[in-house]
Design a protein around this motif. Sequence first.
Motif, short mmCIF file in Angstrom:
data_model
loop_
_atom_site.label_atom_id
_atom_site.label_comp_id
_atom_site.label_asym_id
_atom_site.label_seq_id
_atom_site.Cartn_x
_atom_site.Cartn_y
_atom_site.Cartn_z
N ARG A 1 14.01 7.96 6.99
CA ARG A 1 14.57 9.30 7.15
C ARG A 1 14.43 10.12 5.87
N LEU A 2 14.51 9.47 4.73
CA LEU A 2 14.34 10.19 3.48
C LEU A 2 12.90 10.60 3.26
N LEU A 3 11.98 9.85 3.84
CA LEU A 3 10.57 10.19 3.72
C LEU A 3 10.18 11.28 4.71
N MET A 4 10.92 11.43 5.79
CA MET A 4 10.55 12.36 6.84
C MET A 4 10.37 13.81 6.40
N PRO A 5 11.14 14.32 5.43
CA PRO A 5 10.86 15.70 5.02
C PRO A 5 9.43 15.90 4.54
N LEU A 6 8.79 14.85 4.07
CA LEU A 6 7.40 14.95 3.66
C LEU A 6 6.48 15.08 4.86
N LEU A 7 6.96 14.69 6.03
CA LEU A 7 6.12 14.69 7.22
C LEU A 7 6.45 15.83 8.17
N GLY A 8 7.36 16.70 7.77
CA GLY A 8 7.73 17.80 8.64
C GLY A 8 6.52 18.63 9.01
N SER A 9 6.45 18.99 10.26
CA SER A 9 5.32 19.78 10.74
C SER A 9 5.28 21.12 10.02
N LYS B 1 1.33 12.82 -3.28
CA LYS B 1 0.15 13.14 -2.46
C LYS B 1 0.59 13.59 -1.06
N LEU B 2 1.53 12.86 -0.49
CA LEU B 2 2.02 13.22 0.85
C LEU B 2 2.71 14.58 0.82
N LYS B 3 3.47 14.80 -0.23
CA LYS B 3 4.16 16.08 -0.39
C LYS B 3 3.14 17.22 -0.43
N GLU B 4 2.09 17.03 -1.21
CA GLU B 4 1.05 18.05 -1.32
C GLU B 4 0.28 18.19 0.00
N GLN B 5 -0.05 17.08 0.60
CA GLN B 5 -0.80 17.07 1.86
C GLN B 5 -0.06 17.81 2.97
N TRP B 6 1.25 17.70 2.97
CA TRP B 6 2.03 18.33 4.01
C TRP B 6 2.54 19.70 3.60
#
Length: 188
Positions: free
Chosen positions: A93-101, A168-173
């Motif tokens: 759940r803490l990682l999910m903000p990085l995956l928000g559409s 990287k995920l933060k930037e990617q998303w």
Amino acid sequence: MEEESVDGLLRRVQGGETDAYAAVIRRYQQKIHAYCYWMLGDRFEAEDALQEILFKAYRNLHTYRHDHSFTAWLYAIASNHCRSLLRRRQRWRLLMPLLGSRSEEKSAEAVYESSEESQLELLQGLSAKEKEVLILRVFEDRSFEEIGSILGLRPAAARKRFERLRNKLKEQWGLKEETVHERRFEFQ
């Protein structure tokens, strides 16, 4: 006929009579299932947890000392297992903000509920080294020391590799601002 004591059943199992474990399961499965349900809040997840807990208990029965309560020993296994699942869920759940559409906002709860799809989406486009760090840290709930040992890295190098992946995920998303969730996730 009087029921055999749990201690007697366990001694039989340890002596090689694996069928005696079925009687142990019958005595504890409802109580452990209820415990898991209240800890995890989901009936299906509790059923899966129950199976894993009973298997762990069977597999580690050689470590059980008969001078202690089997009930306490089994509940300790259940407690550790449920806490591990909850930590893994929290990390996810803490990682999910990085995956928000980027086009539509989804809550971490909503994305977690569709976690299999989200997990696969997250892994797409990552290198093998990035995938292994992410899987070991987030999905398997491993410490940086364990990750380092598994991958042949120092714990600090494992932490740094994870931090780079997070960035990287933060930037990617397309997320520019660091959220409270990210700061908490980074140091856990």
